[in-house]
Scaffold this motif. Structure first.
Motif, mmCIF file in Angstrom:
data_model
loop_
_atom_site.group_PDB
_atom_site.id
_atom_site.type_symbol
_atom_site.label_atom_id
_atom_site.label_comp_id
_atom_site.label_asym_id
_atom_site.label_seq_id
_atom_site.Cartn_x
_atom_site.Cartn_y
_atom_site.Cartn_z
ATOM 1 N N GLU A 6 0.836 -1.194 0.000
ATOM 2 C CA GLU A 6 0.000 0.000 0.000
ATOM 3 C C GLU A 6 0.878 1.254 0.000
ATOM 4 N N SER A 7 0.357 2.311 -0.581
ATOM 5 C CA SER A 7 1.036 3.597 -0.559
ATOM 6 C C SER A 7 -0.002 4.701 -0.666
ATOM 7 N N GLY A 8 0.434 5.922 -0.425
ATOM 8 C CA GLY A 8 -0.446 7.068 -0.590
ATOM 9 C C GLY A 8 -0.994 7.655 0.694
ATOM 10 N N GLY A 9 -0.706 7.023 1.808
ATOM 11 C CA GLY A 9 -1.188 7.564 3.067
ATOM 12 C C GLY A 9 -0.450 8.843 3.438
ATOM 13 N N GLY A 10 -0.944 9.498 4.483
ATOM 14 C CA GLY A 10 -0.308 10.721 4.933
ATOM 15 C C GLY A 10 -1.190 11.499 5.868
ATOM 16 N N LEU A 11 -0.791 12.728 6.092
ATOM 17 C CA LEU A 11 -1.536 13.636 6.965
ATOM 18 C C LEU A 11 -2.301 14.629 6.106
ATOM 19 N N VAL A 12 -3.581 14.789 6.385
ATOM 20 C CA VAL A 12 -4.416 15.700 5.615
ATOM 21 C C VAL A 12 -5.407 16.368 6.555
ATOM 22 N N GLN A 13 -5.819 17.564 6.212
ATOM 23 C CA GLN A 13 -6.825 18.247 7.016
ATOM 24 C C GLN A 13 -8.217 17.709 6.704
ATOM 25 N N ALA A 14 -9.097 17.849 7.644
ATOM 26 C CA ALA A 14 -10.477 17.447 7.429
ATOM 27 C C ALA A 14 -11.032 18.137 6.189
ATOM 28 N N GLY A 15 -11.753 17.372 5.392
ATOM 29 C CA GLY A 15 -12.281 17.877 4.134
ATOM 30 C C GLY A 15 -11.380 17.634 2.946
ATOM 31 N N GLY A 16 -10.158 17.224 3.217
ATOM 32 C CA GLY A 16 -9.199 16.973 2.156
ATOM 33 C C GLY A 16 -9.356 15.598 1.527
ATOM 34 N N ALA A 23 -0.553 -2.062 -4.699
ATOM 35 C CA ALA A 23 0.140 -2.648 -5.836
ATOM 36 C C ALA A 23 0.504 -4.093 -5.535
ATOM 37 N N ALA A 24 0.330 -4.930 -6.523
ATOM 38 C CA ALA A 24 0.632 -6.351 -6.368
ATOM 39 C C ALA A 24 1.625 -6.790 -7.421
ATOM 40 N N SER A 25 2.368 -7.789 -7.077
ATOM 41 C CA SER A 25 3.265 -8.392 -8.053
ATOM 42 C C SER A 25 2.670 -9.727 -8.489
ATOM 43 N N GLY A 26 3.027 -10.174 -9.657
ATOM 44 C CA GLY A 26 2.494 -11.432 -10.141
ATOM 45 C C GLY A 26 1.433 -11.227 -11.202
ATOM 46 N N ARG A 27 1.347 -12.175 -12.092
ATOM 47 C CA ARG A 27 0.460 -12.029 -13.235
ATOM 48 C C ARG A 27 -0.972 -12.439 -12.938
ATOM 49 N N THR A 28 -1.232 -12.957 -11.737
ATOM 50 C CA THR A 28 -2.568 -13.460 -11.431
ATOM 51 C C THR A 28 -3.395 -12.484 -10.617
#
Length: 122
Positions: A6-16, A23-28
């Motif tokens: 997983e990625s994309g987390g962080g700190l954000v203000q309310a309303g943001g 992301a996964a590896s592998g063709r299945t």
């Protein structure tokens, strides 16, 4: 095995907004249903949303319905969670999970990522 990151987390203000990626590896990967769950400190892991293999079926927890949107790009082996109108109560570690079954229970999923922290300040 289906390693998930997983990625994309962080700190954000309310309303943001934030967009999480799983992301996964592998063709299945396209053969797996994917769910997002979250766990706040001192609470049990709870269901957020899932998406089936083709993206044809989704199911959202009432607490996020209308604010969060799940999607997947099987060509990129990635599932996205777009989170809008974030609230302080959305603060949690967010996990993605993959499995051949689907549903709201954690037991439906066989593979889990390590999680990404989302913090929403008031």
């Amino acid at each position: 095995q289906v390693p998930l990151v997983e990625s994309g987390g962080g700190l954000v203000q309310a309303g943001g907004s934030l967009r999480l990626s799983c992301a996964a590896s592998g063709r299945t990967f396209s053969s797996y249903n994917v769910g997002w769950f979250r766990q706040a400190p001192g609470k049990e892991r709870e269901f957020v949303v899932f998406i089936t293999t083709s993206g044809g079926t989704t199911d959202y927890a009432d607490s996020v319905k209308g604010r969060f949107t799940i999607s997947r790009d099987n060509a990129k082996n990635t599932v996205y969670l777009q989170m809008n109108s974030l609230k302080p109560e959305d603060t949690a570690v967010y996990y993605c999970a993959a499995g051949l079954r689907w549903g709201r229970s954690t037991g439906r999923y066989d593979y889990w990522g390590q999680g990404t922290q989302v913090t929403v300040s008031s």
